[in-house]
Design an enzyme around this catalytic site. Structure first.
Site, PDB file in Angstrom:
ATOM      1  N   GLY A 151       0.606  45.784 -16.170  1.00  0.00           N
ATOM      2  CA  GLY A 151       0.308  44.354 -16.172  1.00  0.00           C
ATOM      3  C   GLY A 151       1.397  43.596 -15.447  1.00  0.00           C
ATOM      4  O   GLY A 151       2.234  44.200 -14.763  1.00  0.00           O
ATOM      5  N   ASN A 152       1.412  42.288 -15.564  1.00  0.00           N
ATOM      6  CA  ASN A 152       2.487  41.502 -14.966  1.00  0.00           C
ATOM      7  C   ASN A 152       2.757  40.254 -15.801  1.00  0.00           C
ATOM      8  O   ASN A 152       2.064  39.999 -16.778  1.00  0.00           O
ATOM      9  CB  ASN A 152       2.169  41.167 -13.497  1.00  0.00           C
ATOM     10  CG  ASN A 152       0.940  40.297 -13.363  1.00  0.00           C
ATOM     11  OD1 ASN A 152       0.908  39.150 -13.816  1.00  0.00           O
ATOM     12  ND2 ASN A 152      -0.120  40.852 -12.776  1.00  0.00           N
ATOM     13  N   GLU A 153       3.766  39.492 -15.400  1.00  0.00           N
ATOM     14  CA  GLU A 153       4.309  38.383 -16.210  1.00  0.00           C
ATOM     15  C   GLU A 153       3.514  37.086 -16.144  1.00  0.00           C
ATOM     16  O   GLU A 153       3.929  36.089 -16.712  1.00  0.00           O
ATOM     17  CB  GLU A 153       5.729  38.071 -15.728  1.00  0.00           C
ATOM     18  CG  GLU A 153       6.736  39.167 -15.968  1.00  0.00           C
ATOM     19  CD  GLU A 153       7.378  39.030 -17.348  1.00  0.00           C
ATOM     20  OE1 GLU A 153       6.831  38.274 -18.176  1.00  0.00           O
ATOM     21  OE2 GLU A 153       8.393  39.673 -17.563  1.00  0.00           O
ATOM     22  N   ALA A 213      -2.828  36.385 -10.954  1.00  0.00           N
ATOM     23  CA  ALA A 213      -1.895  37.381 -10.412  1.00  0.00           C
ATOM     24  C   ALA A 213      -2.585  38.746 -10.503  1.00  0.00           C
ATOM     25  O   ALA A 213      -2.434  39.474 -11.488  1.00  0.00           O
ATOM     26  CB  ALA A 213      -0.596  37.365 -11.209  1.00  0.00           C
TER      27      ALA A 213
END
Ligand code: CTP
Length: 221
Positions: free
Chosen positions: A26-28, A93
């Site tokens: 995943g990402n922030e 994102a």
């Protein structure tokens, strides 16, 4: 005749790319920017659908929300919603890569005593580039998160993705309520908004129109 109400699609948040039933890449991304855009568009009277990755944010009033997890799910939802839309704000994102295989039960690499393991990744499709290819008169706004000097890279992305505008921001925007952005236009325009709330940036973004919209057509000779 033009419809009175503009139909707007907004994507927001990260995508999660599962390795097995309980683990993912995943990402922030918090989803805040996209949710503020959806709110701002609904406030100005647009019909808004918000395609949201996995985030814990309340749906803004008057917005229809479609929840997705992975990039491929987001693409399927985006194709469906963009077909009837007038504008797209691609704030999500999206993960560029996903595991080549999603295991049906938990990944047990350590059970054999291994000290190293690898996960093979495959490229995800570029969602905004895919739908912008046949966008016609519709407005498409992409985002770019760059570290360091991002202007030249963002300009190249604007071109490569076939968007009308690209909104450049940096990693300080992640999870924050404020951000500094530069909005680059296909027509060469550039607008910097310094240390603003995401809400005020969103209000400015939903007022963007296609760079060539409203120009008189050039008469053919
Ligand atoms: N995007 C997309 N599909 C992808 C990846 C990104 O539609 N598979 C969109 C994002 O929603 C965003 C823009 O493209 O509008 C971001 O472009 P990207 O090239 O991924 O740039 P960054 O993620 O900002 O940075 P990097 O180049 O480091 O990946």
């Amino acid at each position: 005749m033009a419809r009175a109400q503009r139909r707007v699609v907004v994507t927001a948040g990260p995508t999660f790319e599962h390795i097995d039933p309980v683990r993912f890449l995943g990402n922030e991304s918090s989803g805040k920017m996209g949710f503020e855009i959806a709110r701002a568009a609904a406030d100005r009277g647009d019909e808004v659908v918000l395609i949201a990755g996995p985030v814990h944010l309340p749906t803004p009033p008057g917005v229809r929300r479609v929840d997705v997890t992975s990039a491929r799910e987001m693409l399927a939802a985006l194709r469906e919603e963009f077909a009837q839309a007038d504008a797209l704000f691609m704030a999500a994102a999206v993960a560029d890569w996903r595991p080549a295989r999603r295991l049906r039960s938990k990944w047990r690499a350590k059970d054999g005593g291994a000290e190293r393991a690898t996960i093979e990744l495959v490229r995800n499709p570029d969602l905004v580039a895919t739908v912008a290819r046949r966008k016609g008169e519709r407005l498409v706004v992409a985002f770019a998160l760059e570290t360091g000097r991002g202007l030249a890279r963002a300009r190249r992305k604007l071109e490569a993705k076939g968007a009308d505008f690209i909104v450049l921001n940096d990693a300080s925007a992640l999870r924050a309520d404020r951000s500094t952005v530069t909005i680059l236009g296909r027509d060469g325009s550039s607008l910097r908004l310094e240390d603003r709330t995401k809400r005020s940036i969103a209000k400015r973004l939903v007022r963007l129109a296609r760079p060539d919209a409203g120009r008189f057509p050039v008469p053919r000779r």
